[in-house]
Design a protein around this motif. Structure first.
Motif, PDB file in Angstrom:
ATOM      1  N   TYR A   1     -18.561   4.684 -61.029  1.00 21.44           N
ATOM      2  CA  TYR A   1     -17.334   4.460 -60.272  1.00 21.44           C
ATOM      3  C   TYR A   1     -17.710   3.898 -58.893  1.00 21.44           C
ATOM      4  O   TYR A   1     -18.863   3.980 -58.458  1.00 21.44           O
ATOM      5  CB  TYR A   1     -16.568   5.766 -60.075  1.00 21.44           C
TER       6      TYR A   1
ATOM      7  N   ARG B   1     -19.677  -0.375 -56.530  1.00 18.78           N
ATOM      8  CA  ARG B   1     -19.974   0.261 -57.803  1.00 18.78           C
ATOM      9  C   ARG B   1     -21.287  -0.322 -58.296  1.00 18.78           C
ATOM     10  O   ARG B   1     -21.677  -1.425 -57.907  1.00 18.78           O
ATOM     11  CB  ARG B   1     -18.858   0.068 -58.828  1.00 18.78           C
TER      12      ARG B   1
ATOM     13  N   THR C   1     -21.769   9.114 -56.304  1.00 19.17           N
ATOM     14  CA  THR C   1     -20.686   8.710 -57.194  1.00 19.17           C
ATOM     15  C   THR C   1     -20.885   9.364 -58.560  1.00 19.17           C
ATOM     16  O   THR C   1     -21.711  10.275 -58.706  1.00 19.17           O
ATOM     17  CB  THR C   1     -20.637   7.169 -57.308  1.00 19.17           C
TER      18      THR C   1
ATOM     19  N   ASP D   1     -19.195   6.181 -64.831  1.00 16.09           N
ATOM     20  CA  ASP D   1     -17.913   5.737 -65.381  1.00 16.09           C
ATOM     21  C   ASP D   1     -18.077   5.429 -66.865  1.00 16.09           C
ATOM     22  O   ASP D   1     -17.592   6.164 -67.720  1.00 16.09           O
ATOM     23  CB  ASP D   1     -17.424   4.517 -64.603  1.00 16.09           C
TER      24      ASP D   1
END
Length: 240
Positions: free
Chosen positions: A7, A18, A101, A104
């Motif tokens: 992400y 990202r 982070t 994803d």
């Protein structure tokens, strides 16, 4: 899919980036596997080379990487002040600070660790050059580069400005001769209160570093004049 993606997270200049990264770690540390990757933002035409770090032995949690970022940020603040001490230092010191982070999308194949969806990771600037541990976690100098005297003095300086409450060691990264700069990552901080994560060995760690340190000419530059205290640095840069 043959890559892992994160992400977006605030990073350089509070711009959101990202990252995507390789399937196979190219370096292993005590706590992290390290992967080569690229970071993208809407502001950059060319992606930035980064390394992505994931926990080696378990699924990374937010607190693992927030502590890593905290240690890096505290070291960065001390280094900024240290660099201002003298214009005659042969080189400067800079610490990279990671973005924290989560994963994803994951690769459908894995060579080594297979990441979990939403697992926490960190990404940071990829250091170009010969990666070296200059000073270990006990304060021993491991590299013969004469500029390491600067790093020894920096470790001593961190102990002085914290009023004996912590010392920064485990200084590793690259020396860029073209920029006369040490670029460092993932420092270790030993503290009286044990507030700097699993590498913080508290008083025994501080004692090891101070016993292994020998003052040099750069130490004299701040020992002979008042240095800003931890309180003053906190007012200038935020919590130390």
């Amino acid at each position: 899919m043959f890559e892992n993606n994160t992400y977006s997270a605030n990073w350089v200049g509070l711009i959101r980036y990202r990252a995507h990264f390789d399937l196979m770690a190219y370096r292993e540390g005590d706590y992290f596997d390290v992967y080569k990757g690229k970071a993208f933002s809407c502001k950059d035409y060319i992606p930035r080379s980064v390394v992505v770090k994931g926990m080696r032995h378990y699924c990374g949690e937010q607190e693992d990487f927030e502590m890593y970022r905290f240690c890096s940020e505290q070291s960065r603040k001390i280094a900024i002040q240290f660099n201002k001490l003298s214009t005659v230092f042969p080189c400067k010191i800079r610490f990279v600070v990671p973005a924290v982070t989560q994963i994803d999308t994951r690769s459908t194949v894995a060579f080594g660790k297979k990441f979990n969806k939403d697992e926490y990771v960190a990404f940071e600037e990829k250091l170009e050059g010969n990666f070296t541990t200059f000073i270990d976690k006990r304060g021993n100098t491991l590299d013969g580069n004469k500029c390491c005297l600067i790093l020894e003095a920096f470790s001593h300086y961190s102990f002085v400005v914290s009023e004996g409450n912590f010392v920064i060691c485990g200084l590793q990264g690259v020396y860029r001769k073209d920029k006369s700069e040490f670029i460092l990552t993932n420092p270790t901080i030993h503290s009286r209160e044990g507030k700097f994560g699993p590498g913080d060995k508290r008083d025994p760690g501080i004692r090891d570093v101070t016993q292994n340190h020998t003052c040099n000419k750069f130490c004299q530059m701040f020992m002979n004049k008042p240095s800003k205290s931890a309180t003053e640095l906190e007012n200038e840069f935020g919590e130390i």
